[in-house]
Design a protein around this motif. Structure first.
Motif, short mmCIF file in Angstrom:
data_model
loop_
_atom_site.label_atom_id
_atom_site.label_comp_id
_atom_site.label_asym_id
_atom_site.label_seq_id
_atom_site.Cartn_x
_atom_site.Cartn_y
_atom_site.Cartn_z
N ILE A 174 17.22 6.53 35.27
CA ILE A 174 17.81 7.82 34.95
C ILE A 174 18.26 7.86 33.48
CG2 ILE A 174 19.78 9.35 35.45
CD1 ILE A 174 19.55 8.49 38.36
N ARG A 175 18.77 6.74 33.01
CA ARG A 175 19.17 6.68 31.59
C ARG A 175 17.98 6.89 30.66
NH1 ARG A 175 22.26 2.19 33.68
NH2 ARG A 175 24.49 2.71 33.72
N GLU A 176 16.79 6.52 31.16
CA GLU A 176 15.58 6.70 30.35
C GLU A 176 15.09 8.14 30.39
OE1 GLU A 176 14.07 4.55 28.37
OE2 GLU A 176 15.64 3.07 28.81
N GLY A 177 15.77 9.00 31.13
CA GLY A 177 15.43 10.41 31.13
C GLY A 177 14.63 10.87 32.32
N ARG A 178 14.43 10.03 33.34
CA ARG A 178 13.64 10.42 34.51
C ARG A 178 14.53 11.07 35.56
NH1 ARG A 178 11.42 5.67 32.69
NH2 ARG A 178 9.21 5.85 32.14
N LYS A 236 28.50 15.01 39.81
CA LYS A 236 29.36 14.03 39.12
C LYS A 236 29.96 13.00 40.09
CE LYS A 236 33.56 16.90 39.24
NZ LYS A 236 34.63 17.50 38.40
N TRP A 237 30.00 13.31 41.41
CA TRP A 237 30.51 12.35 42.38
C TRP A 237 29.37 11.63 43.12
CZ3 TRP A 237 35.22 10.63 42.27
CH2 TRP A 237 36.24 11.44 41.72
N SER A 238 28.16 11.84 42.66
CA SER A 238 27.03 11.18 43.32
C SER A 238 26.83 9.76 42.85
CB SER A 238 25.74 11.97 43.08
OG SER A 238 25.38 11.92 41.70
N GLY A 239 27.39 9.45 41.69
CA GLY A 239 27.14 8.13 41.09
C GLY A 239 25.86 8.11 40.29
N LEU A 240 25.18 9.26 40.20
CA LEU A 240 23.90 9.34 39.48
C LEU A 240 23.92 10.51 38.48
CD1 LEU A 240 21.58 8.80 42.59
CD2 LEU A 240 22.04 7.14 40.77
N ASP A 241 25.08 10.85 37.96
CA ASP A 241 25.22 11.92 36.98
C ASP A 241 24.58 11.48 35.66
OD1 ASP A 241 25.93 13.99 35.39
OD2 ASP A 241 28.09 13.55 35.39
N PRO A 242 23.48 12.15 35.22
CA PRO A 242 22.80 11.73 33.98
C PRO A 242 23.73 11.73 32.78
CG PRO A 242 21.44 13.26 35.21
CD PRO A 242 22.79 13.26 35.88
N GLU A 243 24.61 12.72 32.70
CA GLU A 243 25.51 12.80 31.55
C GLU A 243 26.47 11.62 31.53
OE1 GLU A 243 28.80 15.89 29.60
OE2 GLU A 243 27.52 16.51 31.29
N ARG A 244 27.03 11.31 32.69
CA ARG A 244 27.96 10.17 32.77
C ARG A 244 27.25 8.85 32.51
NH1 ARG A 244 29.97 6.83 36.92
NH2 ARG A 244 32.17 6.22 36.60
N LEU A 245 25.99 8.77 32.87
CA LEU A 245 25.22 7.54 32.65
C LEU A 245 24.69 7.44 31.23
CD1 LEU A 245 23.17 7.39 35.97
CD2 LEU A 245 25.18 6.04 35.37
N GLY A 246 24.83 8.52 30.45
CA GLY A 246 24.33 8.49 29.07
C GLY A 246 22.83 8.58 29.01
N ALA A 247 22.24 9.49 29.80
CA ALA A 247 20.78 9.61 29.84
C ALA A 247 20.25 10.15 28.53
CB ALA A 247 20.37 10.55 30.98
N LYS A 248 19.05 9.70 28.15
CA LYS A 248 18.37 10.16 26.94
C LYS A 248 17.72 11.51 27.22
CE LYS A 248 17.28 5.44 25.47
NZ LYS A 248 16.18 4.51 25.14
N PRO A 249 17.38 12.25 26.14
CA PRO A 249 16.63 13.48 26.35
C PRO A 249 15.30 13.16 27.01
CG PRO A 249 17.50 13.36 24.11
CD PRO A 249 17.72 12.02 24.73
N ALA A 264 12.69 8.03 39.71
CA ALA A 264 13.50 6.87 39.34
C ALA A 264 13.65 5.91 40.52
CB ALA A 264 14.87 7.32 38.84
N VAL A 265 13.84 6.47 41.73
CA VAL A 265 13.99 5.63 42.93
C VAL A 265 12.73 4.79 43.16
CG1 VAL A 265 14.16 5.71 45.44
CG2 VAL A 265 15.70 7.09 44.04
N GLU A 266 11.57 5.41 42.99
CA GLU A 266 10.31 4.69 43.25
C GLU A 266 9.97 3.72 42.14
OE1 GLU A 266 9.07 4.82 46.12
OE2 GLU A 266 10.42 6.42 46.77
N ARG A 267 10.22 4.10 40.90
CA ARG A 267 9.90 3.20 39.77
C ARG A 267 10.85 2.01 39.72
NH1 ARG A 267 6.67 5.03 35.52
NH2 ARG A 267 7.89 3.74 34.08
N ALA A 268 12.07 2.20 40.16
CA ALA A 268 13.05 1.11 40.12
C ALA A 268 12.81 0.07 41.21
CB ALA A 268 14.46 1.68 40.25
N TRP A 269 12.20 0.50 42.31
CA TRP A 269 12.07 -0.38 43.47
C TRP A 269 11.27 -1.66 43.20
CZ3 TRP A 269 14.09 -2.33 47.41
CH2 TRP A 269 13.36 -2.94 48.43
#
Length: 591
Positions: A474-478, A557-570, A483-488
């Protein structure tokens, strides 16, 4: 080629319910098996339930160190198990520790002093003449008199065929009638070159004087014991012959080939187990006998065996038989037709390799200069065991709460998936431990509880590895679903390597240690395997399903997967290079 591959991948990703259904079916099946087994809670070890733990050390006479070997130690374990169970002890544990130690764990509620006396003494093996015998519980047709005469009552079909032959006189043979026991008595009457007369026949000769109870008072008492003896009662079998001296007649029990308990009146011991120099299981290729048990007596045993076989050969069945008695239980009772004076004898019948080796081990064990001394005796009260169990459970609960708090604070909505996975893993661990109790005798001791506590961290670590891989994507912008499938794949490799190292450590610890530490290693290895199962069949499919929900997919923001909170790239962009100099300006396209 790429399009079909993408279609197959999408199809596989769209059916995580199959994995969830599979693990659900497995849990239901295991839980049903637990209730059917009757044990709905794991068995507790002696340190938690209370009891006595005895450590015995094998000792040998000078020059006889070879007697302490795996075969004889295993035979000693078998004998001690039978002795302890004869005291009415349930779920006692007897196991070897190293090369020469035996650990005996006796649960609470047992006379530990009596148990120590039983397991710490060397096995007693005797050869006694048979005076009378019948199936226990059947109508008596044998009425032993003071002289020991009577009519045998045993059905010949329940007797197996053994044969004793003198190596110095090949023609000398006996008509065997050894029955089958779990210790290795023959199991069929395949060899009947000289058939045993029907057990309903009346004997034509009185038993030898050595086989007769001495004195009318002693004979009357022996008859009463024989009449009252019920070999189907475990307590009665344990007490049969209790305290009887080798030189006195006695009563005893043994299993016949039909699986029925046979009871005996036996004369005084004519040959001691220490008179057997050596016994071996041998496959006889020269005759149809197959597996046989050969015995070699020492000089004193040769003389005594020749005398008793000469006396027994004059009698009719069953008074021409001698019983091989180990710890007051008849393990074989071959019959004799003539004296065997060569110092060597052979017992043959329809043995297989295992039963022949088992009988040979018992004959050898009675002759070995092998005894046991107590290294240590530890008594654990039930109250102390209960306190230890409570302390272990409290420690586990504290560890679990801390892990859950960390997951909730750091991963927020993802903590739901982690906690659900932990609960599934805990349920599987509990059910399997409950099933392993009656299946392999597994007992949960304090080190095993510690292993389960350590496993909480190992299991949580697997979830963290996967979650962090998803967050990296997700930080890479996906977006979440890719992201779930690529991370697995990356997370899967890391989880497998980590769990393999943990399982290898547990396996090595289990092999090189003994006693209670093995409980820690076993539990650690079991929970490590379950971690892989849960992550593959529950955690990953559940996260795939949750990724389709707006709460997670939109990066709440309470999902634990907030792109902004994680510092996701454009969003990622890639450059399309011109084909040639005249291709025009460079174009860019959003990934």
């Amino acid at each position: 080629m790429a399009a079909p591959k993408k279609g197959r991948s999408a199809s596989a990703q769209s059916k995580p319910g199959r994995s969830l259904a599979l693990i659900l079916i497995a849990m239901v099946a295991l839980t049903g098996g637990m209730f059917l087994s009757g044990d709905t809670t794991p068995r507790l070890g002696i340190d938690l339930a209370g009891g006595t733990s005895i450590t015995l050390r094998a000792e040998a006479e000078p020059g006889q160190e070879s007697a302490i070997n795996k075969t004889n130690m295993d035979t000693a374990v078998s004998i001690m198990e039978r002795r302890v169970n004869g005291l009415g002890v349930q779920e006692a544990e007897v196991q070897t520790q190293g090369d020469r130690n035996i650990i005996v764990n006796i649960p609470k509620g047992t006379n530990s002093k009596e148990a120590r006396e039983q397991v710490g003494t060397t096995a007693k093996l005797y050869f006694r003449p048979v005076i009378a015998t019948e199936v226990s519980g059947a109508a008596a047709t044998t009425s032993p008199s003071p002289s020991g005469s009577g009519s045998p009552s045993e059905d010949a079909s329940d007797k197996a065929t053994d044969k004793a032959t003198s190596s110095s006189s090949p023609s000398a043979s006996t008509t065997p009638s050894a029955t089958s026991t779990t210790q290795g008595r023959a199991a069929s009457d395949a060899l009947k070159a000289d058939p045993t007369p029907s057990d309903s026949a009346s004997p034509s000769a009185s038993p030898s004087a050595s086989a007769s109870p001495s004195g009318s008072a002693d004979s009357s008492k022996l008859e009463e014991q024989y009449a009252a003896l019920d070999c189907t009662d475990e307590a009665a079998r344990a007490k049969a012959g209790d305290g009887v001296k080798p030189e006195d007649p006695t009563v005893a029990c043994g299993l016949n080939s039909g699986g029925q308990w046979q009871k005996y009146i036996l004369g005084p011991a004519e040959v001691d187990g220490t008179d057997v120099k050596e016994a071996d299981a041998v496959f006889n290729t020269t005759t149809a006998a197959g597996w046989t048990v050969t015995m070699e007596f020492n000089s004193e045993g040769r003389k005594k065996f020749g005398e008793i076989t000469g006396k027994l050969a004059q009698n009719q069945p069953p008074q021409n038989q001698f019983a091989i008695v180990l710890d007051n239980e008849v393990v074989s009772d071959p019959s004799v037709r003539q004296a065997l004076t060569g110092g060597n004898a052979e017992i043959s019948g329809n043995f297989d390799q295992e039963s022949a080796q088992s009988l040979a081990n018992m004959l050898s064990y009675g002759a070995l200069p092998l005894s046991f001394s107590e290294d240590s005796v530890t008594t654990v009260t039930a109250a102390l065991g209960g306190e230890q169990l409570r302390a272990g459970l409290i420690a586990g609960a504290i560890g679990l709460v801390l892990v859950v708090l960390y997951l909730v604070i750091y991963y927020r909505g993802l903590s739901f998936i982690a906690v659900a996975s932990l609960l599934v893993s805990a349920a599987l661990t509990y059910v399997i431990m409950s099933l392993l109790g009656p299946a392999i005798g597994f007992a949960l001791n304090l080190p095993a509880v510690c292993g389960a506590i350590v496993a909480i961290g190992i299991t949580a670590d697997s979830f963290i590895v996967y979650f962090e891989r998803v967050r990296d994507e997700i930080r890479e912008g996906r977006t979440l679903r890719p992201a779930v499938e690529r991370a697995w794949p990356r997370a899967r490799r890391t989880i497998l390597v980590s769990d393999f190292v943990s399982f290898l450590a547990a396996a090595v610890l289990f092999v090189v240690t003994v006693g209670k530490v093995q409980g820690f290693a076993f539990t650690l290895g079991l929970t490590t395997v379950l971690d892989v199962v849960v992550v593959f069949l529950f955690t990953k499919p559940l996260l795939t399903i949750m990724a389709r929900k707006k709460f997670f997919a939109n990066g709440h923001k309470w999902s634990g997967l907030d792109p902004e909170r994680l510092g996701a790239k454009p969003p990622l962009r890639r450059t399309r290079r011109p084909v040639g100099p005249a291709a025009g300006p460079v174009e860019t396209k959003e990934a």
